[in-house]
Structure formats: structure tokens, C-alpha cells
Scaffold this active site. Structure first.
Site, short mmCIF file in Angstrom:
data_model
loop_
_atom_site.label_atom_id
_atom_site.label_comp_id
_atom_site.label_asym_id
_atom_site.label_seq_id
_atom_site.Cartn_x
_atom_site.Cartn_y
_atom_site.Cartn_z
N ASP A 215 0.87 -1.17 0.00
CA ASP A 215 0.00 0.00 0.00
C ASP A 215 0.91 1.22 0.00
O ASP A 215 1.74 1.38 0.90
CB ASP A 215 -0.89 0.02 1.25
CG ASP A 215 -1.96 -1.06 1.21
OD1 ASP A 215 -2.19 -1.63 0.13
OD2 ASP A 215 -2.57 -1.33 2.26
N ASP B 262 -13.77 -4.31 -3.07
CA ASP B 262 -13.72 -4.11 -1.62
C ASP B 262 -15.14 -4.30 -1.10
O ASP B 262 -16.04 -3.57 -1.50
CB ASP B 262 -13.25 -2.70 -1.27
CG ASP B 262 -11.81 -2.44 -1.71
OD1 ASP B 262 -11.07 -3.42 -1.94
OD2 ASP B 262 -11.42 -1.26 -1.79
#
Length: 258
Positions: free
Chosen positions: A11, A130
Site C-alpha cells: 500500500d 472491496d
């Protein structure tokens, strides 16, 4: 038997690797190029870079990170975050990415996935999902999941299973499935959701969100039916190495590339 893939996820925020819990409270975890090099040397099968702020902040830095990484790393690299147009995909592929992961932009305009697959080929297109559980059965088992966008902040009302099906029909080459309930918790993948979506599509599903130990990777592959497993903090903070994880999986009769 196809070898299962182990994919460290980096990330990235403002050009640095970070890892938070449920996308909040980010902790700096280092330089992405150095981390990518280490994973390549250790035997990771692929890498994923997610520019976790690009959907609502600047993104130029990421191209530079991808370019510098591609010069030194020779395993497949997927890049996501802020990919909104075919030009964004082209720029990332030119910089050295192998695949681009599309999330919010697909929800906003599903045709984008079809256009991207037609222009670059399905093998370059990953749809990132997600999702959070929004319904349980009478025994408390999760039975329905909804898509969230913008780093898990925005509900969409879209059913995750239906969406996965639709994205496959639009030409997505694989699904990157993250449980927003599990992300950063180190309690294991959302196995019911992973299994439901793996069973619903024929393209590969990458399980993501919640890994705290090698056992969770095994569960994602075996109970979850995933084709690949993605993890972040257990690798970044050296809790486990890629070779340790691969040996553990092999000892549990999972085919991996050693």
C-alpha cells in the site's frame, strides 16, 4: 495442478509503503522499490502496488515508483489506485506494470472494464472488489456482501457476487477481493465471501484482507478456494518471509513455486 501464487501487497501513500488497520491510522513501512526488490529476491510470485490515496489525491508520484521498481524487479507487477481511464492504464503499462487494478472507476462506469480489456487484453485487467458483509443467516453466518469504494468509505448498494459475475463478463482477467471487515485485523480472510465469489466466477480470485499468520494463507487457498493470496504487514514487518510461507504451504500439500 496450477501453482498457487503468493503476492505481497504494498500500500503506497506519497511514494512510501504504509500499512494501516481498516485503511485508517497509517504507519510508514518503508521504500516501495526496496521492499519490492526484497520480495523478488525472496521468491514472491507477483507484487501488487495499491496507491491508496490516488482515488482522492494526487497520483503522479506512483508512475515514478512503478518505473523504478520495474527496472529492478522481474516478477509480474499489478498497480491499482486512481486508475480511471485507458490512458492511465497505458501510462502504468509503459512505466513497467504488467496489470492494472480497477476499483472505484469500474463502479462509476462499468463499461470502462470492457474498454480496457478490449484495448489491452483481459490479462492486463484486474477488478478490485472491496466488500463488507451486510447480511447474516439465522446462525450468524455471512451470506451477503456489498461493494464499498473510496478506501471502504463509500457504500454502493451493489451485491458483491453479482458484481464479480458482471465484471468477468465484461472482460476482467482476475478479481482482487478484499474484505473491508477483515482488512488489517490479522484474524484471517473472510472465508465465506472468498469461497462464494471463487465459486461464482471462472477467472482467478486473489484473496486479500486479514492475514496474520501463514495458516490464514492456507485457509484462503483451501477453504476460500482462492487462486492466489495477498498479504501485506506479515511480510513488511518481517513477521514471516516468503520462503517460510511457501514451505509451510508445501508441507500442507498446496502446490507453490519454490
Amino acid at each position: 495442478m496450477m501453482a498457487k501464487r503468493i503476492i505481497p501487497c504494498l500500500d503506497v501513500k506519497a511514494g512510501r509503503v504504509v500499512k494501516g488497520v481498516q485503511f485508517e491510522g497509517l504507519v510508514d513501512a518503508g521504500d516501495p522499490v526496496e521492499a519490492a526488490k526484497r520480495y523478488d529476491e525472496e521468491g514472491a510470485d507477483e507484487l501488487t502496488f495499491l496507491d491508496i490515496t490516488a482515488t482522492h489525491e494526487d497520483r503522479g508520484i506512483m508512475e515514478d515508483v512503478v518505473r523504478r521498481t520495474a527496472e529492478q524487479v522481474f516478477i509480474p507487477l499489478t498497480v491499482g489506485g486512481g486508475i480511471r481511464t485507458n490512458d492511465d492504464i497505458r501510462r502504468m503499462l509503459v512505466a513497467g506494470a504488467d496489470k492494472c487494478s480497477i476499483n472505484s472507476a469500474a463502479v462509476k462506469r462499468p463499461e470502462f472494464v470492457r474498454e480496457a480489456a478490449e484495448q489491452f487484453g483481459s490479462q492486463c485487467v484486474v477488478v478490485a472488489i472491496d466488500a463488507k458483509c451486510v447480511e447474516h443467516d439465522k446462525h450468524g453466518r455471512p451470506i451477503r456482501w456489498e461493494i464499498f469504494t473510496h478506501g471502504g468509505r463509500q457504500p454502493t448498494g451493489i451485491d458483491a457476487l453479482e458484481w464479480a459475475h458482471r465484471m468477468e463478463s465484461f472482460g476482467s482477467g482476475e478479481i482482487l477481493l478484499t474484505s473491508m471487515d477483515k482488512d488489517g485485523t490479522k484474524s484471517g480472510y473472510a472465508l465465506e465471501m472468498t469461497r462464494a465469489i471463487s465459486d461464482a466466477v471462472t477467472i482467478p480470485v486473489i484473496a486479500s484482507g486479514g492475514v496474520g499468520e501463514p495458516k490464514h494463507l492456507l485457509e484462503g487457498l483451501r477453504q476460500g478456494g482462492a487462486d492466489a493470496v495477498l498479504a501485506a504487514s506479515i511480510f513488511h514487518f518481517r513477521e514471516y518471509t516468503i520462503p517460510q510461507v511457501k514451505r509451510y504451504l508445501r508441507d500442507n500439500h498446496i502446490a507453490v513455486r519454490l
